[in-house]
Design a protein around this motif. Structure first.
Motif, mmCIF file in Angstrom:
data_model
loop_
_atom_site.group_PDB
_atom_site.id
_atom_site.type_symbol
_atom_site.label_atom_id
_atom_site.label_comp_id
_atom_site.label_asym_id
_atom_site.label_seq_id
_atom_site.Cartn_x
_atom_site.Cartn_y
_atom_site.Cartn_z
ATOM 1 N N LEU A 17 2.081 7.257 -0.611
ATOM 2 C CA LEU A 17 1.495 7.740 -1.858
ATOM 3 C C LEU A 17 1.148 9.220 -1.747
ATOM 4 C CD1 LEU A 17 0.345 7.203 -4.685
ATOM 5 C CD2 LEU A 17 -1.802 6.485 -3.575
ATOM 6 N N VAL A 22 4.976 7.429 -5.400
ATOM 7 C CA VAL A 22 5.189 6.635 -4.188
ATOM 8 C C VAL A 22 6.573 6.979 -3.649
ATOM 9 C CG1 VAL A 22 5.329 4.327 -3.209
ATOM 10 C CG2 VAL A 22 3.698 4.805 -5.058
ATOM 11 N N LEU A 42 3.188 5.627 -9.143
ATOM 12 C CA LEU A 42 2.229 4.576 -8.794
ATOM 13 C C LEU A 42 1.877 3.738 -10.018
ATOM 14 C CD1 LEU A 42 0.300 3.334 -6.645
ATOM 15 C CD2 LEU A 42 -1.420 4.987 -7.426
ATOM 16 N N TRP A 50 2.689 -5.858 -6.001
ATOM 17 C CA TRP A 50 1.962 -5.409 -4.816
ATOM 18 C C TRP A 50 2.055 -6.452 -3.696
ATOM 19 C CZ3 TRP A 50 -0.614 -0.751 -4.037
ATOM 20 C CH2 TRP A 50 -0.735 0.080 -5.149
ATOM 21 N N TRP A 173 -3.745 -0.068 -0.037
ATOM 22 C CA TRP A 173 -2.930 0.682 0.919
ATOM 23 C C TRP A 173 -3.698 0.829 2.215
ATOM 24 C CZ3 TRP A 173 -3.426 3.186 -4.079
ATOM 25 C CH2 TRP A 173 -4.691 3.757 -4.282
#
Length: 257
Positions: A17, A22, A42, A50, A173
């Motif tokens: 990121l 991304v 993103l 996800w 993340w």
């Protein structure tokens, strides 16, 4: 650096990121991943895409690692980390629903926590080596079947109560630069704040956990250590949105049931 995983064009994909974009990569984030030259915004990643930011071989959870909780519950300060193992198959990502447990399991609670991700093999390392073995941090919800845990008075069922599908929520993340010493964790349940505690209240801070646990368990890249939780743990009702936020790290959001 913030590394995440998501499903892209039907395949699990690693991304870095940067400024809302991304950047897609091949490989593992701790092993010189290769940029593909592709990127996605993103904001364009749908909630259903996800994935857990890592695929852990082990998930190690801490119990009684916060002073405030120990004081309120009358627990003695631990002389060493008190930990259990969760099945790695319980890991789920940001935005994913945590399946409601069967009714016979009983009440299920959220536990907002800081999670550590290992980046180098660590077994019986020296204390000063621990920082180099820690790849980064992410946010966790260490979900627990409260009644199942002590259902059998002769045997506390930690792994069973902690390992149902989705009971290891991680994300969004892994941040390689995050410094937890001055950060605060907040857990919101249905929009209402239920947990608010300083990560500095740990008996055993991150690098010490890595060092101490490595004396007994071989740690491998991608393994996750959940640092334990503090006050405010309560049962969840199906359909409830749980958001765990660590200031400066991110917000992990999952609906239970």
């Amino acid at each position: 650096m913030r590394w995440l995983r998501f499903t892209h064009q039907g395949q699990p994909t690693l991304g870095l990121l940067q400024d809302g974009q991304v950047l897609l990569h091949r490989g593992l984030p701790w092993a010189a991943p290769e940029a593909t030259g592709e990127s996605v915004a993103l904001a364009d990643i749908p909630p259903s895409a996800w994935l857990p930011p890592v695929q852990p071989g082990q998930i190690i959870g801490l119990w009684n690692n916060f002073r405030a909780a120990a004081e309120k519950n009358g627990w003695a300060a631990p002389a060493e980390p008190l930990y259990f193992l969760k099945s790695p198959h319980c890991a789920t990502g940001h935005g994913q629903a945590i399946p409601a447990a069967p009714a016979e399991v009983g009440r299920v609670a959220y536990e907002g926590e800081l999670a550590l991700v290992i980046g180098r093999p660590a077994y019986r390392i020296q204390r000063e080596e621990a920082a180099a073995c820690l790849f980064g941090c992410t946010v966790a919800n260490d979900v627990t079947a409260m009644e199942l845990l002590n259902r059998d008075a002769s045997f506390a069922q930690w792994s069973r109560a902690k390992s149902l599908p989705g009971f290891g929520a991680l994300g969004p993340w892994v941040d390689t630069d995050f410094q937890p010493a001055t950060a605060t964790l907040h857990t919101r349940v249905g929009g209402r704040e239920r947990q608010n505690y300083a990560l500095a209240d740990m008996f055993f801070p991150p690098e010490e956990l890595v060092w101490r646990i490595s004396q007994e368990l071989p740690l491998r890249p991608g393994d996750v250590i959940l640092c334990g939780t503090s006050l405010g743990v309560l049962p969840m009702k199906p359909g409830t949105l749980v958001e765990v936020e660590i200031a400066g790290l991110g917000v992990l959001a999952n609906t239970y049931g």
